[in-house]
Design a protein around this motif. Structure first.
Motif, PDB file in Angstrom:
ATOM      1  N   LEU A 132       0.823  -1.197   0.000  1.00  0.00           N
ATOM      2  CA  LEU A 132       0.000   0.000   0.000  1.00  0.00           C
ATOM      3  C   LEU A 132       0.863   1.255   0.000  1.00  0.00           C
ATOM      4  CD1 LEU A 132      -3.147   0.525   2.210  1.00  0.00           C
ATOM      5  CD2 LEU A 132      -1.393   2.286   2.114  1.00  0.00           C
ATOM      6  N   GLN A 133       1.817   1.346   0.916  1.00  0.00           N
ATOM      7  CA  GLN A 133       2.655   2.543   1.022  1.00  0.00           C
ATOM      8  C   GLN A 133       3.527   2.736  -0.222  1.00  0.00           C
ATOM      9  OE1 GLN A 133       2.532   4.961   3.325  1.00  0.00           O
ATOM     10  NE2 GLN A 133       0.801   3.859   4.225  1.00  0.00           N
ATOM     11  N   VAL A 134       4.067   1.675  -0.738  1.00  0.00           N
ATOM     12  CA  VAL A 134       4.891   1.773  -1.948  1.00  0.00           C
ATOM     13  C   VAL A 134       4.052   2.259  -3.124  1.00  0.00           C
ATOM     14  CG1 VAL A 134       6.290   0.491  -3.600  1.00  0.00           C
ATOM     15  CG2 VAL A 134       6.496  -0.002  -1.169  1.00  0.00           C
ATOM     16  N   ALA A 135       2.859   1.691  -3.273  1.00  0.00           N
ATOM     17  CA  ALA A 135       1.988   2.065  -4.382  1.00  0.00           C
ATOM     18  C   ALA A 135       1.592   3.534  -4.311  1.00  0.00           C
ATOM     19  CB  ALA A 135       0.745   1.177  -4.379  1.00  0.00           C
ATOM     20  N   LEU A 136       1.299   4.031  -3.109  1.00  0.00           N
ATOM     21  CA  LEU A 136       0.911   5.429  -2.957  1.00  0.00           C
ATOM     22  C   LEU A 136       2.044   6.373  -3.355  1.00  0.00           C
ATOM     23  CD1 LEU A 136      -1.109   5.445   0.392  1.00  0.00           C
ATOM     24  CD2 LEU A 136      -1.992   5.481  -1.949  1.00  0.00           C
ATOM     25  N   ARG A 137       3.264   6.078  -2.889  1.00  0.00           N
ATOM     26  CA  ARG A 137       4.389   6.965  -3.216  1.00  0.00           C
ATOM     27  C   ARG A 137       4.656   6.964  -4.724  1.00  0.00           C
ATOM     28  NH1 ARG A 137       3.302   6.874   1.431  1.00  0.00           N
ATOM     29  NH2 ARG A 137       1.818   8.330   0.515  1.00  0.00           N
ATOM     30  N   ALA A 138       4.584   5.798  -5.333  1.00  0.00           N
ATOM     31  CA  ALA A 138       4.838   5.710  -6.774  1.00  0.00           C
ATOM     32  C   ALA A 138       3.778   6.490  -7.546  1.00  0.00           C
ATOM     33  CB  ALA A 138       4.865   4.253  -7.218  1.00  0.00           C
ATOM     34  N   PHE A 139       2.516   6.366  -7.137  1.00  0.00           N
ATOM     35  CA  PHE A 139       1.456   7.085  -7.851  1.00  0.00           C
ATOM     36  C   PHE A 139       1.597   8.588  -7.656  1.00  0.00           C
ATOM     37  CE2 PHE A 139      -2.697   9.026  -8.371  1.00  0.00           C
ATOM     38  CZ  PHE A 139      -3.022   8.569  -9.635  1.00  0.00           C
ATOM     39  N   GLU A 140       1.941   9.024  -6.460  1.00  0.00           N
ATOM     40  CA  GLU A 140       2.133  10.456  -6.230  1.00  0.00           C
ATOM     41  C   GLU A 140       3.194  11.019  -7.175  1.00  0.00           C
ATOM     42  OE1 GLU A 140       1.063  10.402  -1.432  1.00  0.00           O
ATOM     43  OE2 GLU A 140       3.143  10.311  -2.124  1.00  0.00           O
ATOM     44  N   LEU A 141       4.295  10.290  -7.337  1.00  0.00           N
ATOM     45  CA  LEU A 141       5.347  10.729  -8.248  1.00  0.00           C
ATOM     46  C   LEU A 141       4.842  10.807  -9.687  1.00  0.00           C
ATOM     47  CD1 LEU A 141       8.393   8.722  -6.853  1.00  0.00           C
ATOM     48  CD2 LEU A 141       8.275  11.214  -7.055  1.00  0.00           C
ATOM     49  N   ARG A 142       4.135   9.762 -10.139  1.00  0.00           N
ATOM     50  CA  ARG A 142       3.624   9.753 -11.506  1.00  0.00           C
ATOM     51  C   ARG A 142       2.603  10.875 -11.728  1.00  0.00           C
ATOM     52  NH1 ARG A 142       4.467   5.785 -15.571  1.00  0.00           N
ATOM     53  NH2 ARG A 142       6.524   4.951 -15.120  1.00  0.00           N
ATOM     54  N   LEU A 143       1.744  11.099 -10.755  1.00  0.00           N
ATOM     55  CA  LEU A 143       0.747  12.158 -10.873  1.00  0.00           C
ATOM     56  C   LEU A 143       1.421  13.519 -11.011  1.00  0.00           C
ATOM     57  CD1 LEU A 143      -2.102  13.404 -10.673  1.00  0.00           C
ATOM     58  CD2 LEU A 143      -1.903  13.218  -8.169  1.00  0.00           C
ATOM     59  N   LEU A 144       2.348  13.821 -10.114  1.00  0.00           N
ATOM     60  CA  LEU A 144       3.040  15.108 -10.151  1.00  0.00           C
ATOM     61  C   LEU A 144       3.824  15.273 -11.446  1.00  0.00           C
ATOM     62  CD1 LEU A 144       4.218  15.163  -6.439  1.00  0.00           C
ATOM     63  CD2 LEU A 144       2.649  16.819  -7.485  1.00  0.00           C
ATOM     64  N   GLY A 148       2.914  18.092 -14.624  1.00  0.00           N
ATOM     65  CA  GLY A 148       3.921  19.142 -14.714  1.00  0.00           C
ATOM     66  C   GLY A 148       4.281  19.826 -13.421  1.00  0.00           C
ATOM     67  N   LEU A 149       4.022  19.186 -12.279  1.00  0.00           N
ATOM     68  CA  LEU A 149       4.324  19.791 -10.983  1.00  0.00           C
ATOM     69  C   LEU A 149       5.548  19.178 -10.310  1.00  0.00           C
ATOM     70  CD1 LEU A 149       0.725  20.189  -9.507  1.00  0.00           C
ATOM     71  CD2 LEU A 149       2.117  21.874 -10.726  1.00  0.00           C
ATOM     72  N   LEU A 150       6.200  18.231 -10.967  1.00  0.00           N
ATOM     73  CA  LEU A 150       7.406  17.618 -10.422  1.00  0.00           C
ATOM     74  C   LEU A 150       8.604  18.086 -11.238  1.00  0.00           C
ATOM     75  CD1 LEU A 150       8.362  15.451  -8.303  1.00  0.00           C
ATOM     76  CD2 LEU A 150       8.406  13.843 -10.223  1.00  0.00           C
ATOM     77  N   PRO A 151       9.584  18.714 -10.607  1.00  0.00           N
ATOM     78  CA  PRO A 151      10.767  19.123 -11.359  1.00  0.00           C
ATOM     79  C   PRO A 151      11.571  17.912 -11.805  1.00  0.00           C
ATOM     80  CG  PRO A 151      11.143  19.422  -9.015  1.00  0.00           C
ATOM     81  CD  PRO A 151       9.692  19.030  -9.167  1.00  0.00           C
ATOM     82  N   THR A 152      12.439  18.096 -12.773  1.00  0.00           N
ATOM     83  CA  THR A 152      13.316  17.016 -13.166  1.00  0.00           C
ATOM     84  C   THR A 152      14.176  16.615 -11.973  1.00  0.00           C
ATOM     85  OG1 THR A 152      15.030  16.327 -14.725  1.00  0.00           O
ATOM     86  CG2 THR A 152      15.036  18.638 -14.048  1.00  0.00           C
ATOM     87  N   LEU A 153      14.371  15.321 -11.800  1.00  0.00           N
ATOM     88  CA  LEU A 153      15.051  14.811 -10.600  1.00  0.00           C
ATOM     89  C   LEU A 153      16.513  14.465 -10.860  1.00  0.00           C
ATOM     90  CD1 LEU A 153      12.198  12.515  -9.211  1.00  0.00           C
ATOM     91  CD2 LEU A 153      12.682  14.909  -8.668  1.00  0.00           C
TER      92      LEU A 153
END
Length: 249
Positions: A132-144, A148-153
Protein backbone atom coordinates in the motif's frame (compact mmCIF):
# COMPACT_ATOMS: atom_id res chain seq x y z
CA UNK A 1 -13.45 18.10 -26.89
CA UNK A 2 -15.38 14.87 -26.40
CA UNK A 3 -17.44 13.83 -29.40
CA UNK A 4 -21.20 13.51 -28.91
CA UNK A 5 -21.40 9.74 -28.40
CA UNK A 6 -18.74 7.64 -26.70
CA UNK A 7 -18.99 3.94 -25.87
CA UNK A 8 -16.89 1.29 -24.13
CA UNK A 9 -14.67 3.87 -22.43
CA UNK A 10 -12.54 2.60 -19.48
CA UNK A 11 -13.24 4.75 -16.41
CA UNK A 12 -13.26 4.99 -12.62
CA UNK A 13 -15.71 6.94 -10.47
CA UNK A 14 -13.82 9.52 -8.41
CA UNK A 15 -16.72 11.26 -6.68
CA UNK A 16 -20.51 11.53 -6.78
CA UNK A 17 -22.96 14.29 -5.87
CA UNK A 18 -26.72 14.27 -5.41
CA UNK A 19 -28.31 16.05 -8.38
CA UNK A 20 -31.96 15.43 -7.63
CA UNK A 21 -34.04 13.02 -5.58
CA UNK A 22 -33.22 10.23 -8.02
CA UNK A 23 -30.09 11.24 -9.98
CA UNK A 24 -26.37 11.76 -9.46
CA UNK A 25 -23.60 13.83 -10.93
CA UNK A 26 -20.42 11.77 -11.24
CA UNK A 27 -16.83 12.88 -11.53
CA UNK A 28 -15.08 10.11 -13.47
CA UNK A 29 -11.51 9.52 -14.63
CA UNK A 30 -11.52 8.13 -18.16
CA UNK A 31 -8.55 6.79 -20.07
CA UNK A 32 -9.13 8.73 -23.29
CA UNK A 33 -10.75 11.97 -22.11
CA UNK A 34 -9.35 12.52 -18.62
CA UNK A 35 -11.59 13.74 -15.80
CA UNK A 36 -15.14 14.48 -16.92
CA UNK A 37 -18.54 15.05 -15.29
CA UNK A 38 -21.58 12.89 -16.08
CA UNK A 39 -25.24 12.92 -15.10
CA UNK A 40 -26.55 9.49 -14.09
CA UNK A 41 -30.31 9.86 -14.31
CA UNK A 42 -32.31 7.70 -11.92
CA UNK A 43 -29.12 6.22 -10.41
CA UNK A 44 -30.47 6.53 -6.85
CA UNK A 45 -33.64 4.56 -7.56
CA UNK A 46 -33.68 1.04 -6.03
CA UNK A 47 -34.53 -0.40 -9.43
CA UNK A 48 -31.73 1.42 -11.29
CA UNK A 49 -29.14 -0.70 -13.12
CA UNK A 50 -26.59 1.98 -12.22
CA UNK A 51 -27.10 1.63 -8.46
CA UNK A 52 -24.84 -1.43 -7.79
CA UNK A 53 -22.27 -0.48 -10.45
CA UNK A 54 -21.28 3.17 -9.95
CA UNK A 55 -18.79 2.46 -7.16
CA UNK A 56 -15.32 3.93 -6.60
CA UNK A 57 -12.12 1.94 -7.20
CA UNK A 58 -13.85 -0.38 -9.68
CA UNK A 59 -12.97 -0.47 -13.37
CA UNK A 60 -16.02 0.36 -15.50
CA UNK A 61 -16.70 0.69 -19.19
CA UNK A 62 -18.99 3.66 -19.81
CA UNK A 63 -21.09 4.98 -22.66
CA UNK A 64 -21.99 8.67 -22.56
CA UNK A 65 -22.98 11.50 -24.83
CA UNK A 66 -23.35 15.24 -25.18
CA UNK A 67 -20.97 18.14 -25.70
CA UNK A 68 -21.90 20.23 -22.64
CA UNK A 69 -19.66 20.52 -19.58
CA UNK A 70 -21.73 17.82 -17.88
CA UNK A 71 -22.53 14.93 -20.23
CA UNK A 72 -25.18 12.22 -20.02
CA UNK A 73 -24.28 8.73 -18.83
CA UNK A 74 -26.00 6.14 -21.01
CA UNK A 75 -24.64 2.84 -19.74
CA UNK A 76 -22.07 1.42 -17.31
CA UNK A 77 -20.60 -2.08 -17.14
CA UNK A 78 -18.48 -3.42 -14.32
CA UNK A 79 -15.29 -5.08 -15.58
CA UNK A 80 -14.50 -7.16 -12.49
CA UNK A 81 -10.90 -8.05 -11.72
CA UNK A 82 -10.62 -7.46 -7.96
CA UNK A 83 -12.72 -7.02 -4.84
CA UNK A 84 -13.36 -3.62 -3.27
CA UNK A 85 -10.46 -2.57 -1.01
CA UNK A 86 -11.32 -2.30 2.69
CA UNK A 87 -9.88 -0.59 5.78
CA UNK A 88 -6.69 1.42 5.22
CA UNK A 89 -6.62 0.35 1.57
CA UNK A 90 -10.09 1.82 1.00
CA UNK A 91 -9.09 5.11 2.64
CA UNK A 92 -5.94 5.14 0.53
CA UNK A 93 -8.07 4.72 -2.58
CA UNK A 94 -10.23 7.68 -1.52
CA UNK A 95 -6.98 9.62 -1.01
CA UNK A 96 -5.95 8.91 -4.61
CA UNK A 97 -9.37 10.10 -5.78
CA UNK A 98 -9.08 13.30 -3.78
CA UNK A 99 -5.70 14.04 -5.36
CA UNK A 100 -7.13 13.53 -8.84
CA UNK A 101 -10.16 15.70 -8.06
CA UNK A 102 -7.97 18.53 -6.79
CA UNK A 103 -5.14 18.39 -9.32
CA UNK A 104 -6.57 17.17 -12.64
CA UNK A 105 -8.29 19.70 -14.89
CA UNK A 106 -11.39 18.48 -16.66
CA UNK A 107 -11.09 17.25 -20.25
CA UNK A 108 -7.31 16.88 -19.98
CA UNK A 109 -6.36 13.33 -21.09
CA UNK A 110 -3.69 11.41 -19.16
CA UNK A 111 -3.79 7.81 -20.48
CA UNK A 112 -0.45 6.82 -18.91
CA UNK A 113 -1.58 8.18 -15.55
CA UNK A 114 -4.87 6.31 -15.94
CA UNK A 115 -2.94 3.05 -16.37
CA UNK A 116 -0.83 3.86 -13.29
CA UNK A 117 -4.02 4.54 -11.32
CA UNK A 118 -5.50 1.21 -12.43
CA UNK A 119 -2.36 -0.64 -11.32
CA UNK A 120 -2.33 1.22 -8.00
CA UNK A 121 -5.95 0.30 -7.28
CA UNK A 122 -5.13 -3.36 -7.93
CA UNK A 123 -2.17 -3.12 -5.53
CA UNK A 124 -4.39 -1.55 -2.86
CA UNK A 125 -6.86 -4.40 -3.26
CA UNK A 126 -4.07 -6.87 -2.38
CA UNK A 127 -4.50 -5.69 1.25
CA UNK A 128 -0.74 -5.70 1.96
CA UNK A 129 0.30 -2.79 4.20
CA UNK A 130 3.80 -2.67 2.72
CA UNK A 131 2.49 -2.74 -0.83
CA UNK A 132 0.00 0.00 0.00
CA UNK A 133 2.66 2.54 1.02
CA UNK A 134 4.89 1.77 -1.95
CA UNK A 135 1.99 2.07 -4.38
CA UNK A 136 0.91 5.43 -2.96
CA UNK A 137 4.39 6.96 -3.22
CA UNK A 138 4.84 5.71 -6.77
CA UNK A 139 1.46 7.09 -7.85
CA UNK A 140 2.13 10.46 -6.23
CA UNK A 141 5.35 10.73 -8.25
CA UNK A 142 3.62 9.75 -11.51
CA UNK A 143 0.75 12.16 -10.87
CA UNK A 144 3.04 15.11 -10.15
CA UNK A 145 5.19 14.27 -13.17
CA UNK A 146 2.27 13.91 -15.57
CA UNK A 147 0.63 17.23 -14.66
CA UNK A 148 3.92 19.14 -14.71
CA UNK A 149 4.32 19.79 -10.98
CA UNK A 150 7.41 17.62 -10.42
CA UNK A 151 10.77 19.12 -11.36
CA UNK A 152 13.32 17.02 -13.17
CA UNK A 153 15.05 14.81 -10.60
CA UNK A 154 18.50 14.72 -12.22
CA UNK A 155 19.53 18.33 -11.52
CA UNK A 156 19.10 21.07 -8.93
CA UNK A 157 16.05 23.06 -9.99
CA UNK A 158 17.36 26.62 -9.49
CA UNK A 159 20.80 26.15 -11.04
CA UNK A 160 20.33 23.10 -13.32
CA UNK A 161 23.59 21.75 -11.88
CA UNK A 162 23.57 17.92 -12.22
CA UNK A 163 23.17 15.93 -9.01
CA UNK A 164 26.18 14.32 -7.41
CA UNK A 165 25.66 10.65 -6.58
CA UNK A 166 26.63 10.78 -2.88
CA UNK A 167 25.30 14.25 -2.04
CA UNK A 168 21.91 14.52 -0.38
CA UNK A 169 19.12 16.62 -1.88
CA UNK A 170 15.65 17.62 -0.74
CA UNK A 171 12.49 18.30 -2.76
CA UNK A 172 11.03 21.64 -1.62
CA UNK A 173 7.58 22.80 -2.65
CA UNK A 174 8.51 26.40 -3.47
CA UNK A 175 11.89 25.87 -5.11
CA UNK A 176 12.16 22.28 -6.34
CA UNK A 177 15.19 20.07 -5.80
CA UNK A 178 18.12 21.55 -3.89
CA UNK A 179 21.04 20.40 -1.78
CA UNK A 180 19.90 19.29 1.66
CA UNK A 181 20.56 21.34 4.79
CA UNK A 182 21.26 19.99 8.25
CA UNK A 183 17.77 20.92 9.47
CA UNK A 184 15.83 19.30 6.59
CA UNK A 185 13.52 16.55 7.86
CA UNK A 186 14.06 14.23 4.90
CA UNK A 187 16.28 13.91 1.85
CA UNK A 188 17.65 11.38 -0.64
CA UNK A 189 21.07 10.88 -2.16
CA UNK A 190 21.63 12.12 -5.68
CA UNK A 191 21.91 8.57 -7.01
CA UNK A 192 18.51 7.75 -5.50
CA UNK A 193 16.85 10.76 -7.13
CA UNK A 194 18.51 9.82 -10.43
CA UNK A 195 17.11 6.29 -10.20
CA UNK A 196 13.61 7.69 -9.61
CA UNK A 197 13.99 10.05 -12.56
CA UNK A 198 14.87 7.11 -14.80
CA UNK A 199 11.66 5.30 -13.85
CA UNK A 200 9.56 8.37 -14.66
CA UNK A 201 10.56 8.43 -18.31
CA UNK A 202 7.61 8.48 -20.72
CA UNK A 203 8.12 4.87 -21.83
CA UNK A 204 9.06 3.44 -18.41
CA UNK A 205 6.50 1.02 -16.90
CA UNK A 206 4.80 2.10 -13.68
CA UNK A 207 6.09 -1.03 -11.95
CA UNK A 208 9.62 0.40 -12.28
CA UNK A 209 8.54 3.45 -10.26
CA UNK A 210 6.94 1.18 -7.66
CA UNK A 211 10.14 -0.84 -7.30
CA UNK A 212 12.30 2.29 -7.05
CA UNK A 213 10.23 3.58 -4.11
CA UNK A 214 10.58 0.46 -1.97
CA UNK A 215 13.66 1.51 -0.01
CA UNK A 216 12.82 5.21 0.38
CA UNK A 217 9.31 5.28 1.81
CA UNK A 218 9.71 7.53 4.91
CA UNK A 219 11.82 10.15 3.09
CA UNK A 220 9.57 10.19 0.03
CA UNK A 221 6.40 10.37 2.10
CA UNK A 222 7.59 13.48 3.96
CA UNK A 223 8.73 15.34 0.86
CA UNK A 224 5.86 14.38 -1.43
CA UNK A 225 3.24 15.18 1.21
CA UNK A 226 4.63 18.70 1.57
CA UNK A 227 4.67 19.15 -2.20
CA UNK A 228 1.12 17.85 -2.65
CA UNK A 229 -0.30 19.98 0.15
CA UNK A 230 1.36 23.02 -1.41
CA UNK A 231 -0.16 22.43 -4.83
CA UNK A 232 -3.55 21.44 -3.41
CA UNK A 233 -3.45 24.61 -1.28
CA UNK A 234 -4.38 22.79 1.93
CA UNK A 235 -2.65 22.02 5.22
CA UNK A 236 -4.13 18.53 5.37
CA UNK A 237 -6.14 16.67 2.73
CA UNK A 238 -9.61 15.54 3.84
CA UNK A 239 -8.81 11.85 3.48
CA UNK A 240 -5.54 12.30 5.36
CA UNK A 241 -7.40 13.99 8.22
CA UNK A 242 -9.89 11.11 8.24
CA UNK A 243 -7.02 8.63 8.63
CA UNK A 244 -5.57 10.68 11.50
CA UNK A 245 -8.95 10.85 13.26
CA UNK A 246 -9.54 7.12 12.93
CA UNK A 247 -6.08 6.31 14.29
CA UNK A 248 -6.79 8.51 17.32
CA UNK A 249 -9.51 6.12 18.56
Amino acid sequence: MVTKRISDEPAYVLHRYDWSESSLILEVFTRTYGRIALVARGAKKPSSNFRPILLPLQLLHLAFGGDAEIRMLRSAEWQGGHVMPTGDALLSGYYLNELLMRLLARDDPHPVLFDAYATTVQLLASQSADTLQVALRAFELRLLRDIGLLPTLDAQTATLVPLQAQTRYVLVAESGLREAHADDRASLQGQEWLALQHTLAEDAPFTDTVQACVNHLPALKTQLRTLLHYHCDVKVLKTRQMMIDLQAF
